[in-house]
Design an enzyme around this catalytic site. Sequence first.
Site, PDB file in Angstrom:
ATOM      1  N   ARG A 107      82.911  11.881 -75.503  1.00 42.79           N
ATOM      2  CA  ARG A 107      84.147  11.970 -76.467  1.00 42.79           C
ATOM      3  C   ARG A 107      83.574  11.518 -77.986  1.00 42.79           C
ATOM      4  O   ARG A 107      83.962  11.977 -78.966  1.00 42.79           O
ATOM      5  CB  ARG A 107      85.416  11.283 -75.787  1.00 42.79           C
ATOM      6  CG  ARG A 107      86.033  12.295 -75.021  1.00 42.79           C
ATOM      7  CD  ARG A 107      85.350  12.862 -74.026  1.00 42.79           C
ATOM      8  NE  ARG A 107      86.374  13.567 -73.227  1.00 42.79           N
ATOM      9  CZ  ARG A 107      86.830  13.046 -72.009  1.00 42.79           C
ATOM     10  NH1 ARG A 107      86.434  11.989 -71.725  1.00 42.79           N
ATOM     11  NH2 ARG A 107      87.638  13.868 -71.353  1.00 42.79           N
ATOM     12  N   ASP A 136      81.055  16.938 -71.977  1.00 41.71           N
ATOM     13  CA  ASP A 136      82.599  17.041 -71.512  1.00 41.71           C
ATOM     14  C   ASP A 136      82.887  18.173 -72.815  1.00 41.71           C
ATOM     15  O   ASP A 136      82.216  18.923 -73.426  1.00 41.71           O
ATOM     16  CB  ASP A 136      83.147  15.913 -71.981  1.00 41.71           C
ATOM     17  CG  ASP A 136      84.631  15.665 -70.962  1.00 41.71           C
ATOM     18  OD1 ASP A 136      85.532  16.761 -71.112  1.00 41.71           O
ATOM     19  OD2 ASP A 136      84.848  14.941 -70.261  1.00 41.71           O
ATOM     20  N   HIS A 211      85.994  20.761 -67.914  1.00 42.62           N
ATOM     21  CA  HIS A 211      85.314  19.640 -68.811  1.00 42.62           C
ATOM     22  C   HIS A 211      84.076  20.494 -69.389  1.00 42.62           C
ATOM     23  O   HIS A 211      83.226  19.686 -69.674  1.00 42.62           O
ATOM     24  CB  HIS A 211      85.110  18.425 -68.145  1.00 42.62           C
ATOM     25  CG  HIS A 211      86.525  17.766 -67.952  1.00 42.62           C
ATOM     26  ND1 HIS A 211      87.167  16.983 -69.061  1.00 42.62           N
ATOM     27  CD2 HIS A 211      86.993  17.361 -67.038  1.00 42.62           C
ATOM     28  CE1 HIS A 211      88.098  16.451 -68.366  1.00 42.62           C
ATOM     29  NE2 HIS A 211      88.167  16.655 -67.181  1.00 42.62           N
ATOM     30  N   ASP A 274      86.177  16.568 -61.643  1.00 47.87           N
ATOM     31  CA  ASP A 274      87.500  16.099 -62.094  1.00 47.87           C
ATOM     32  C   ASP A 274      88.270  17.143 -62.891  1.00 47.87           C
ATOM     33  O   ASP A 274      87.700  18.080 -63.608  1.00 47.87           O
ATOM     34  CB  ASP A 274      87.609  14.819 -62.918  1.00 47.87           C
ATOM     35  CG  ASP A 274      86.957  14.869 -63.869  1.00 47.87           C
ATOM     36  OD1 ASP A 274      85.823  15.565 -64.164  1.00 47.87           O
ATOM     37  OD2 ASP A 274      87.207  14.222 -64.984  1.00 47.87           O
ATOM     38  N   GLU A 275      89.652  17.222 -62.536  1.00 50.80           N
ATOM     39  CA  GLU A 275      90.427  17.918 -63.713  1.00 50.80           C
ATOM     40  C   GLU A 275      90.034  19.349 -63.813  1.00 50.80           C
ATOM     41  O   GLU A 275      89.840  19.452 -65.124  1.00 50.80           O
ATOM     42  CB  GLU A 275      90.794  17.069 -64.903  1.00 50.80           C
ATOM     43  CG  GLU A 275      91.190  15.630 -64.488  1.00 50.80           C
ATOM     44  CD  GLU A 275      91.398  14.814 -65.748  1.00 50.80           C
ATOM     45  OE1 GLU A 275      92.280  13.987 -65.990  1.00 50.80           O
ATOM     46  OE2 GLU A 275      90.315  14.904 -66.483  1.00 50.80           O
ATOM     47  N   PHE A 367      88.682   0.815 -68.564  1.00 54.04           N
ATOM     48  CA  PHE A 367      88.595   0.034 -69.753  1.00 54.04           C
ATOM     49  C   PHE A 367      89.102   0.716 -71.123  1.00 54.04           C
ATOM     50  O   PHE A 367      89.069   0.111 -72.057  1.00 54.04           O
ATOM     51  CB  PHE A 367      87.296  -0.886 -70.022  1.00 54.04           C
ATOM     52  CG  PHE A 367      87.009  -1.635 -68.789  1.00 54.04           C
ATOM     53  CD1 PHE A 367      87.839  -2.095 -67.909  1.00 54.04           C
ATOM     54  CD2 PHE A 367      85.765  -2.242 -68.664  1.00 54.04           C
ATOM     55  CE1 PHE A 367      87.912  -3.131 -66.951  1.00 54.04           C
ATOM     56  CE2 PHE A 367      85.581  -3.313 -67.499  1.00 54.04           C
ATOM     57  CZ  PHE A 367      86.728  -3.609 -66.613  1.00 54.04           C
ATOM     58  N   ASP A 368      89.358   1.940 -70.873  1.00 53.60           N
ATOM     59  CA  ASP A 368      90.184   2.565 -72.044  1.00 53.60           C
ATOM     60  C   ASP A 368      91.580   2.031 -72.111  1.00 53.60           C
ATOM     61  O   ASP A 368      92.264   2.484 -73.114  1.00 53.60           O
ATOM     62  CB  ASP A 368      89.830   4.082 -72.060  1.00 53.60           C
ATOM     63  CG  ASP A 368      90.444   4.807 -70.935  1.00 53.60           C
ATOM     64  OD1 ASP A 368      90.435   4.197 -69.764  1.00 53.60           O
ATOM     65  OD2 ASP A 368      90.650   5.973 -70.814  1.00 53.60           O
TER      66      ASP A 368
HETATM   67  C1  ACM Z   1      88.478  10.761 -65.053  1.00 50.26           C
HETATM   68  O1  ACM Z   1      88.926   9.875 -65.484  1.00 50.26           O
HETATM   69  N1  ACM Z   1      88.968  12.059 -65.215  1.00 50.26           N
HETATM   70  C2  ACM Z   1      87.628  10.768 -63.903  1.00 50.26           C
END
Ligand code: ACM
Length: 475
Positions: A107, A136, A211, A274-275, A367-368
């Site tokens: 990112r 990503d 992603h 993921d996602e 931690f974001d």
């Molecule tokens: C994630 O936070 N999408 C693994």
Amino acid sequence: MPDIAIVPAPRELVVDDGRWITADPATDAVRTVVDNLGETEYRIDVTADGARLSAGSEDALRWADTTYRQLLDAAEPAEDGKVSVPAVRIADAPRFAWRGMMLDVSRHFMPKEFVLKVVDVVALHRMNMLHLHLTDDQGWRVEIEAYPKLTEVGAWRPESMVGRMTHEQAEFDYDGTPHGGFYTKDDLREIVAYAAERGITVVPEIDLPGHMQAAIAAYPELGNHPDQQLGVRKIWGISEDVLNVNDATVEFVRTVLREVLEIFPGPYIHLGGDECPARQWRESEAAQQRQAELGLTEAGQLQGWFTAQVASVLTEQGRRLVGWDEMVETDCPKDAVIMAWRSAQRGEIAAKAGHDVVMTPCESVYFDYYQGDPETEPLAIGGFIPLDKVYDFEVVPAGLTDEEQARIVGAQCNVWTEYMEGPEQVGYMLLPRLSAFSERAWGSPKTPYDEFVSRLRPHLRRIEALGLNYRPLDQ
Ligand code: ACM
């Protein structure tokens, strides 16, 4: 009582009453690997006879040394240039095998020099895994010789959205500033070697089959609409543009992974998972045909098939697949290590399904998330995880049998960088929450939070000495 501040605290620390005086404690210390200690155990004995560091392996000896150097911070000047060192006996070993941190360098690209500092701070906390989220939608960060456009095109975006992203938003404001960068293979080999010298394994992540917008922007034939030229994604959130499930795409990814394996010699390779929205597969004739051929009842199941196809490259070379917890729902290999991120309960489910599990639940160790009042904090993704909440994190979820508990191999904190433009912002969000996390990952005795904070105050000077930013305690 001398002012000893060791972070993470050793499992057993006994302080003698007296003090030991030596001319040069650093060079007087005897360091040995012994065979009467377990591989992960170490001992430190500081007595009138000197300092003795013994350990069951080179890795454990390194932890002994890290602890000993923190102990020496409590030394006081004595006459004739000598120092007075507290006499102690330490018996220590980590509770968990995986004590990790993830850094998202997609990112926002993070300079190599900063990644090396992150290695230093991970080592300072006797942690042993650095997971790099290398790809990503918003940027591809690893040089792949077979497919140069992954970095020529995929590592750069013309601008980034400003403000906080919500999925309801239809329009976005942009900063007009190009952003990008990538690591050459030599850069990554340097990071891997630097980490190895400090007992840290680098775990690369190639996030798939979702992603992947940056890769599809570079090679449109990887996507489900090859006739459309996508850009590298400029907004955060989840892209609908995922890899197609054609044979050529499987081959493409396998080639990428073979190059990744050459760079990263460690046992673990993370393939994301993921996602991954299945909408494009539902709408694609080719994907529907693949689904029918495989006898699958739902397009989402194509994810498990795709992952198994590309993961064979890992197995051929004796590496182990790691994936986010969605993988459990996609019929993934049983020996995949699962990172439970959506909740602690996802870790429980994965352990019950027989997987080794790394606990990284978003409610405790993302931690974001904000660590103070959003009114006065820098813009963040949301949530609220102040330092004391990290300190309270319980790695092992409730409700597991002994056998299932043994599958919780460790814990990891994650730093996603949508709202962190560079090292300064990462330092602010990471530190000192990493210090609190390290206590739980190591299995330090759970003391009252105030006791932890009293050790943390002097510990912050060590973080400063590494040249890293952090959030002041009294803010
Ligand atoms: C994630 O936070 N999408 C693994």
